[in-house]
Structures are given as C-alpha cells and as structure tokens.
Design a protein around this motif. Structure first.
Motif, PDB file in Angstrom:
ATOM      1  N   ARG A   1       0.851  -1.096   0.068  1.00  0.00           N
ATOM      2  CA  ARG A   1       0.013   0.031   0.029  1.00  0.00           C
ATOM      3  C   ARG A   1       1.020   1.238   0.091  1.00  0.00           C
ATOM      4  O   ARG A   1       1.967   0.980   0.364  1.00  0.00           O
ATOM      5  CB  ARG A   1      -1.086   0.094   1.098  1.00  0.00           C
ATOM      6  CG  ARG A   1      -0.305   0.025   2.642  1.00  0.00           C
ATOM      7  CD  ARG A   1      -1.341   0.055   3.663  1.00  0.00           C
ATOM      8  NE  ARG A   1      -0.912   0.095   5.147  1.00  0.00           N
ATOM      9  CZ  ARG A   1      -1.716   0.253   6.018  1.00  0.00           C
ATOM     10  NH1 ARG A   1      -2.740   0.294   6.052  1.00  0.00           N
ATOM     11  NH2 ARG A   1      -1.085   0.324   7.189  1.00  0.00           N
ATOM     12  N   SER A   2       0.327   2.284  -0.435  1.00  0.00           N
ATOM     13  CA  SER A   2       1.037   3.638  -0.552  1.00  0.00           C
ATOM     14  C   SER A   2       0.709   4.545   0.256  1.00  0.00           C
ATOM     15  O   SER A   2      -0.494   4.720   0.683  1.00  0.00           O
ATOM     16  CB  SER A   2       0.952   4.106  -2.157  1.00  0.00           C
ATOM     17  OG  SER A   2       1.095   3.031  -2.920  1.00  0.00           O
ATOM     18  N   PHE A   3       1.417   5.681   0.594  1.00  0.00           N
ATOM     19  CA  PHE A   3       1.394   6.657   1.524  1.00  0.00           C
ATOM     20  C   PHE A   3       1.872   7.743   0.964  1.00  0.00           C
ATOM     21  O   PHE A   3       2.864   8.026   0.206  1.00  0.00           O
ATOM     22  CB  PHE A   3       2.046   6.547   3.044  1.00  0.00           C
ATOM     23  CG  PHE A   3       1.553   5.353   3.618  1.00  0.00           C
ATOM     24  CD1 PHE A   3       0.773   5.647   4.853  1.00  0.00           C
ATOM     25  CD2 PHE A   3       2.104   4.281   3.525  1.00  0.00           C
ATOM     26  CE1 PHE A   3       0.525   4.557   5.842  1.00  0.00           C
ATOM     27  CE2 PHE A   3       1.791   3.112   4.348  1.00  0.00           C
ATOM     28  CZ  PHE A   3       0.708   3.275   5.500  1.00  0.00           C
ATOM     29  N   LEU A   4       1.075   8.794   0.899  1.00  0.00           N
ATOM     30  CA  LEU A   4       1.112  10.067   0.071  1.00  0.00           C
ATOM     31  C   LEU A   4       1.055  11.144   1.244  1.00  0.00           C
ATOM     32  O   LEU A   4       0.164  11.271   1.844  1.00  0.00           O
ATOM     33  CB  LEU A   4       0.081  10.379  -0.870  1.00  0.00           C
ATOM     34  CG  LEU A   4      -0.043   9.434  -2.177  1.00  0.00           C
ATOM     35  CD1 LEU A   4      -1.169   9.937  -2.839  1.00  0.00           C
ATOM     36  CD2 LEU A   4       1.263   9.289  -2.877  1.00  0.00           C
ATOM     37  N   PHE A   5       2.143  11.910   1.289  1.00  0.00           N
ATOM     38  CA  PHE A   5       2.387  12.820   2.397  1.00  0.00           C
ATOM     39  C   PHE A   5       2.041  14.172   2.191  1.00  0.00           C
ATOM     40  O   PHE A   5       2.525  14.496   0.966  1.00  0.00           O
ATOM     41  CB  PHE A   5       3.783  12.812   3.040  1.00  0.00           C
ATOM     42  CG  PHE A   5       4.098  11.312   3.647  1.00  0.00           C
ATOM     43  CD1 PHE A   5       3.483  11.240   5.150  1.00  0.00           C
ATOM     44  CD2 PHE A   5       4.395  10.271   3.283  1.00  0.00           C
ATOM     45  CE1 PHE A   5       3.834  10.003   5.860  1.00  0.00           C
ATOM     46  CE2 PHE A   5       4.770   8.999   3.722  1.00  0.00           C
ATOM     47  CZ  PHE A   5       4.210   9.002   5.086  1.00  0.00           C
ATOM     48  N   GLN A   6       1.788  15.091   3.155  1.00  0.00           N
ATOM     49  CA  GLN A   6       1.507  16.154   2.761  1.00  0.00           C
ATOM     50  C   GLN A   6       2.756  17.217   2.736  1.00  0.00           C
ATOM     51  O   GLN A   6       3.638  16.656   3.596  1.00  0.00           O
ATOM     52  CB  GLN A   6       0.666  16.856   3.951  1.00  0.00           C
ATOM     53  CG  GLN A   6       0.347  18.476   3.462  1.00  0.00           C
ATOM     54  CD  GLN A   6      -0.821  19.087   4.695  1.00  0.00           C
ATOM     55  OE1 GLN A   6      -0.593  18.359   5.885  1.00  0.00           O
ATOM     56  NE2 GLN A   6      -1.394  20.101   4.424  1.00  0.00           N
TER      57      GLN A   6
END
Length: 385
Positions: A156-161
């Motif tokens: 799974r992927s995490f997109l960070f601010q």
C-alpha cells in the motif's frame, strides 16, 4: 514446490591481553556471489526504472488539467492525486498483470503492483513524497505449475502532505493519505520499504512472469537488476537461486541461498528451497540440518508458515505440516481454514482428540454456513469413531 513469493552490526570480540589492551576483531561482511551467468542474446532488454513510471505527454497533460479544475486546485497535492486516481479507477479492471504506469492508465487495468507504480508516477509528477508498506496478506494463489507456485503481492502507498522548513519534518506527524487497492480484514501491516526495494519487487514480478513461460535467461537478468537495487531482499535472492537451478547452475543457487541466509531478514523460503536443493542432490545429512533450522525458525509473519504447511501436506510430510500450522496459528488464530487443515494433518498423525479440538475451533471462527457445515460433518464423523 519451490515458492517464488539495514542496520549493520559489527561484532566486537573483547579480550584481555598484556597491558590490558582492547582487542577488536570485525566480522567479515557477507559477499554477494559472482552472478556470472550472462545471456548473449540481444532479444532480452531489461527495462529501465524510468520506463516503469514514465507517463506519456498526453497523460501528463490530462493530470495537469485535472489539478487545475476549480474543485481540485485548492486541495493539498496528496488529495489531488487521490481524487485523480479515484476518478480513473471507477471502471478499472483489477487483473493480475504487471503493467507499467502509462500502460495501466491507458488500458484501465492492472494488478496491485501496477497500481502502486501508477500511484508512484502520479506522485512524481505532482512532487508528492510517497512511501510504501508491505502488507502481510493471506496468499492468493495466482498460478501453479509442476515446478512453481506463484502467490500475490500486496503493498500500500502513503502520500504525504508537503510541509515548509518551519514545520515539523517528522514523517508520521504529517497529514497523509493511505492508498490500498486490495484491503482485507486479514491484512497485517509489515515494514515500510524505500523506492529501491519497491522497484526490486516490480522487477521480481516481471521475472516471475518470465519464469512461468520458461524464459529463465530473461528472469535471471531481471533478478540481477533487482538485486543491485536491494541486495538483502530475500524474495529476489530466492527467485534468483531458483532461476539459476533452472539454468543448471546449482553452484550459484547454493551460493545464493547461503548468502541470503546471512543477509536477509526473511529466511523461511530460503531455508525451504535450500532444503529442496540439498535433497535433490542426495546430500541428506546437510538437508536434515537445514530442515531442523526451518522447523525451529521463529518468524512473526504468519502467512509464510501457512504456505510451508500446504507444501508439506502436498508431499505427505504431516509432522512438518503440523509444526508449520501451529506456528501460523500462534499469530493468526482466527483463520478457520488453517484449523481444518490442522485437523486433517492430526488425523493422519493418529491424533483424533487434537483433530476434534481443531475442528471445534474451525467451526467457531467460520462465518460461512457452507464452511461450518463441512467442518461439522467432519466433526460428526470423527465423533462416531
């Protein structure tokens, strides 16, 4: 069945010598074996990393136009990426193909790794920080041949601010969006991986495709590239050893197993396949030693033990299967099918009382009336003996 699913510590040996001096003896760093097997054919071209995530000019323009929409433009970038993906995945065909990002977007289909690559491509275009996490998932058997069993991958992927220099730089304190294409209630989060290991996973998937159609030379080249990116990644080391065996290079296969057992943190499949190699070579004493290491090994990732148990059951090695199933159930005590398998194994081992207990647990954890009926029928049969 061969399964195709760094903190470096230096040991200091302290001793007393004349003058009470400190003696330090470093441990030699494990060396990657010489992967000298090369292919002279020009028909095999290993794709470059950029090919995997590069979007076409038309796709980049489409993404740009999407982010300029009035309802999207004011959103944080990671939410823009999420909304774009959501808009394109409405009629997506989630099939088991390892497409590159541009292919996946154009065709509207792909597997988990293809979708993760597409997410990576979009994150790059929008300058979003992205990380990946391996998910420990109940294996889905994708393909079986007389030589190999292929199981699914899940990341799974995490997109960070984005944050300014004045704001906190701690990654997990920042707002993030989690993108998981195949969530399941049985999933368990594994380790976070960097880009190199993610790309190594993709190369490994391409190699698995090649091996299933007998292109072992190409698989060998793909896996060598993967190993350059992630030299301690156990699945790549294991698959490269299997490919080497298919190319009649047992010497390299054994060297890779030995190397992997020194550097990798996932040793179960390496031990299992090394045992197969030694057994086929008639090196029974060495094979028994490796088997004992496997039986005694402690790995908290449960699903790998379930795969080992199924393999052991397939060759009627019920004693090993019982050990593996108990290891699996120590960490995943809610999976009813494993209790049913355990009951079958214990019946074969002449343990009807334990088999009854396993069936009781299978019934208690099952939510399907069909499964419950199967387990209850088996339990009734046992009780009538």
């Amino acid at each position: 069945m061969r399964r195709i699913v760094v903190l470096c510590c230096q040991l200091l040996v302290l001793g007393l010598t004349q003058g009470c001096q400190l003696s330090v003896q470093p441990i030699a760093t494990p060396q990657l074996p010489d992967l000298g097997h090369t292919d002279n054919s020009t028909s095999f071209v290993v794709p470059q990393l950029e090919e995997m995530y590069r979007l076409s000019p038309e796709q980049i323009a489409e993404l740009t136009q999407f982010t300029l929409r009035e309802d999207i433009a004011l959103l944080p970038k990671q939410k823009q990426a999420y909304e774009f993906l959501k808009s394109r995945l409405v009629n997506f065909d989630f099939e088991g193909e390892n497409y590159f990002a541009s292919e996946s977007l154009a065709l509207g289909r792909g597997n988990c790794m293809a979708l993760a690559m597409l997410t990576y491509a979009i994150a790059r275009e929008l300058d979003i920080q992205i990380n990946f996490q391996v998910m420990h998932t109940m294996p889905i058997l994708l393909d079986v041949s007389g030589k190999f069993a292929m199981t699914s991958d899940h990341v799974r992927s995490f997109l960070f601010q984005e944050v300014s220099e004045e704001q906190t730089t701690y990654l997990w304190q920042r707002d993030r969006i989690v993108i998981d294409y195949f969530p399941d209630r049985y999933d368990r989060g594994g380790k976070m991986i960097d880009e190199d290991e993610f790309f190594a996973m993709f190369y490994r998937n391409l190699a698995a495709d090649s091996m299933m159609v007998g292109e072992f030379e190409y698989a060998h080249l793909l896996l060598k590239r993967a190993l350059e990116l992630a030299p301690d990644y156990a699945p790549v080391i294991n698959m490269l050893a299997v490919a080497s065996r298919q190319l009649s290079d047992n010497r390299l296969a054994e060297a890779l197993y030995q190397y992997g057992l020194q550097v990798a943190d996932e040793k179960v499949t390496l031990l299992s396949n090394y045992h197969v190699l030694l057994t086929k070579q008639g090196r029974d004493q060495e094979a028994r030693q490796i088997k004992q290491q496997l039986l005694a090994y402690d790995d908290q990732r449960p699903y790998i033990w379930y795969l080992q148990a199924k393999d052991a059951m397939a060759i009627n090695d019920f004693e090993s299967a019982e050990v593996y199933l108990n290891k699996f159930l120590e960490n995943t005590n809610y999976y009813h099918k494993a209790y049913f398998d355990l009951a079958k194994v214990q019946l074969q081992l002449g343990k009807p009382y334990k088999a009854k207990k396993a069936l009781d647990l299978a019934i208690s954890y099952s939510s399907s009336s069909e499964n419950k009926g199967l387990y209850e029928a088996k339990l009734n049969w046992l009780s009538s003996l």
